[in-house]
Design an enzyme around this catalytic site. Structure first.
Site, short mmCIF file in Angstrom:
data_model
loop_
_atom_site.label_atom_id
_atom_site.label_comp_id
_atom_site.label_asym_id
_atom_site.label_seq_id
_atom_site.Cartn_x
_atom_site.Cartn_y
_atom_site.Cartn_z
N HIS A 1 1.20 17.29 -10.08
CA HIS A 1 2.25 16.96 -10.98
C HIS A 1 2.47 17.60 -12.32
CE1 HIS A 1 2.72 13.28 -8.49
NE2 HIS A 1 1.37 13.11 -8.40
N ALA B 1 -2.19 8.55 -11.15
CA ALA B 1 -2.52 9.96 -10.52
C ALA B 1 -1.95 10.68 -11.86
CB ALA B 1 -1.41 9.95 -9.58
N ASN C 1 5.68 5.54 -7.92
CA ASN C 1 4.66 5.16 -9.14
C ASN C 1 4.59 6.12 -10.15
OD1 ASN C 1 3.73 2.96 -7.32
ND2 ASN C 1 2.64 4.22 -6.41
N1 NAD Z 1 0.24 4.76 -10.20
C1 NAD Z 1 -0.20 5.66 -9.38
O1 NAD Z 1 -0.19 6.83 -9.80
C2 NAD Z 1 -0.75 5.52 -7.99
C3 NAD Z 1 -1.61 6.36 -7.67
C4 NAD Z 1 -2.24 6.05 -6.23
C5 NAD Z 1 -1.93 4.82 -5.77
N2 NAD Z 1 -1.14 3.94 -6.07
C6 NAD Z 1 -0.60 2.73 -5.26
O2 NAD Z 1 -1.66 1.88 -5.35
C7 NAD Z 1 -1.52 1.00 -4.25
C8 NAD Z 1 -3.11 1.08 -3.35
O3 NAD Z 1 -3.38 2.28 -2.91
P1 NAD Z 1 -4.43 2.28 -1.71
O4 NAD Z 1 -4.50 4.02 -1.55
O5 NAD Z 1 -5.66 1.43 -1.95
O6 NAD Z 1 -3.56 1.69 -0.39
P2 NAD Z 1 -4.23 1.27 0.51
O7 NAD Z 1 -3.09 1.38 1.93
O8 NAD Z 1 -5.43 1.82 1.04
O9 NAD Z 1 -4.62 -0.18 0.38
C9 NAD Z 1 -3.63 -1.15 0.03
C10 NAD Z 1 -4.05 -2.66 0.69
O10 NAD Z 1 -3.15 -3.53 -0.02
C11 NAD Z 1 -3.04 -4.63 1.16
N3 NAD Z 1 -1.54 -5.06 1.16
C12 NAD Z 1 -0.37 -4.38 0.73
N4 NAD Z 1 0.39 -5.10 0.57
C13 NAD Z 1 -0.02 -6.38 0.47
C14 NAD Z 1 0.55 -7.83 0.36
N5 NAD Z 1 2.04 -8.02 0.24
N6 NAD Z 1 -0.36 -8.68 0.60
C15 NAD Z 1 -1.55 -8.65 0.93
N7 NAD Z 1 -2.06 -7.42 0.99
C16 NAD Z 1 -1.37 -6.30 1.07
C17 NAD Z 1 -3.02 -3.68 2.51
O11 NAD Z 1 -3.44 -4.26 3.45
C18 NAD Z 1 -4.04 -2.70 2.32
O12 NAD Z 1 -5.30 -3.11 2.60
C19 NAD Z 1 -0.44 1.56 -3.40
O13 NAD Z 1 0.69 0.76 -3.52
C20 NAD Z 1 -0.16 3.04 -3.85
O14 NAD Z 1 1.02 3.36 -3.87
C21 NAD Z 1 -0.41 4.20 -7.29
#
Ligand code: NAD
Length: 252
Positions: free
Chosen positions: A203, A119, A175
């Site tokens: 941010h 992000a 994150n």
């Molecule tokens: N680095 C960054 O700046 C940044 C930015 C945005 C999102 N993210 C992270 O990316 C990840 C994905 O985001 P999203 O919007 O797609 O989330 P989301 O909730 O839409 O999808 C995550 C999916 O992963 C699955 N999941 C989670 N933990 C699991 C596990 N232990 N085993 C199996 N399946 C699992 C869930 O069932 C869900 O379908 C999140 O952790 C979010 O915090 C990071």
């Protein structure tokens, strides 16, 4: 073309599925069958019902788009199998001994851990912090109050302090702060604000040091299906995957 396995089939995975140009999604695992099946149906990937089968899939790279807990649960096994790992839930690396263990494993197995800029903008340049001292590195995040289930009438500071304490109190802010700290190799001073006047997560990064000084501001548009996730984060993975095969890499 890079063939990848997707760990997680939520919002970001759906965006990746729509942007398969320089890469192909060959396998997907999620604890929700309907989600992984949906990604599989739209990409031709195999939907794996167990992590063990997913791990044995025919691809060299796994892209984690699941959760911080999934990073803790599965990252070591993925690297242990000799697969490269792209981690979006980078808050999973906040625990230093755990991160060092993963780095050691990657070195031992000859594979890579890659962190997309997520992000944030400008993570590539922040790497100068590892070779040239910084005297300031601050991340100021401002969120709409409802995103933290709060109601306030004016701009309010929720937290000011170091990254580790912020993550303890506000794990959902982990994150971006961890990604910034890892890029710069430097402690991050974090401010977390809520503001009823802002619509989207914002941010700001302030840094200064031998190089001079900089500030950036990124106002994140949410992803279509998940207001908590920025669209930019998904695009940053697409960019990273597309560049893996390119002979000319810019800005790294
Ligand atoms: N680095 C960054 O700046 C940044 C930015 C945005 C999102 N993210 C992270 O990316 C990840 C994905 O985001 P999203 O919007 O797609 O989330 P989301 O909730 O839409 O999808 C995550 C999916 O992963 C699955 N999941 C989670 N933990 C699991 C596990 N232990 N085993 C199996 N399946 C699992 C869930 O069932 C869900 O379908 C999140 O952790 C979010 O915090 C990071």
């Amino acid at each position: 073309m890079t063939s990848i396995g997707l760990l997680g089939a939520g919002n970001i995975a759906r965006i990746l599925a729509q942007h398969q140009n320089g890469f192909r999604i060959s396998g997907v695992f999620d604890r929700h069958k309907d989600r992984r099946d949906r990604i599989a149906a739209s990409t031709g990937a195999i939907s794996y019902s167990t992590f063990e089968e997913f791990l044995a899939g025919d691809y060299n790279s796994v892209v984690e788009v699941a959760s911080i807990s999934a990073v803790r649960q599965y990252a070591a096994q993925i690297l242990g199998r000799g697969k490269d790992l792209i981690i979006l839930s980078v808050g999973g690396l906040a625990d230093k001994p755990f991160k060092e263990k993963l780095v050691w494993m990657a070195q031992d197995r000859g594979c890579k851990i890659r962190i997309p800029s997520g992000a944030l903008f400008g993570l590539d340049n922040m790497k100068i912090g590892r070779i040239s001292p910084l005297d300031r590195l601050t991340l100021r995040t401002t969120k709409p109050p409802h995103s933290l289930q709060l109601t306030v009438t004016e701009r309010t500071c929720l937290f000011k302090g170091n990254m580790s304490e912020c993550i303890r109190q506000f794990p959902k802010n982990a994150n971006v702060a961890v990604a910034l700290g890892l890029a710069a190799g430097h402690e991050v001073a974090v401010e977390l604000w809520v503001d009823p006047a802002v619509e989207h997560n914002t941010h700001e990064i302030f840094a200064s040091g031998e190089f001079g000084e900089m500030k950036t501001l990124i106002r994140n548009v949410p992803s279509p299906d998940n207001p908590a996730t920025s669209y930019l984060a998904a695009l940053s993975i697409v960019t990273l995957l597309n560049e893996l095969q390119q002979p000319l890499i810019v800005g790294t």
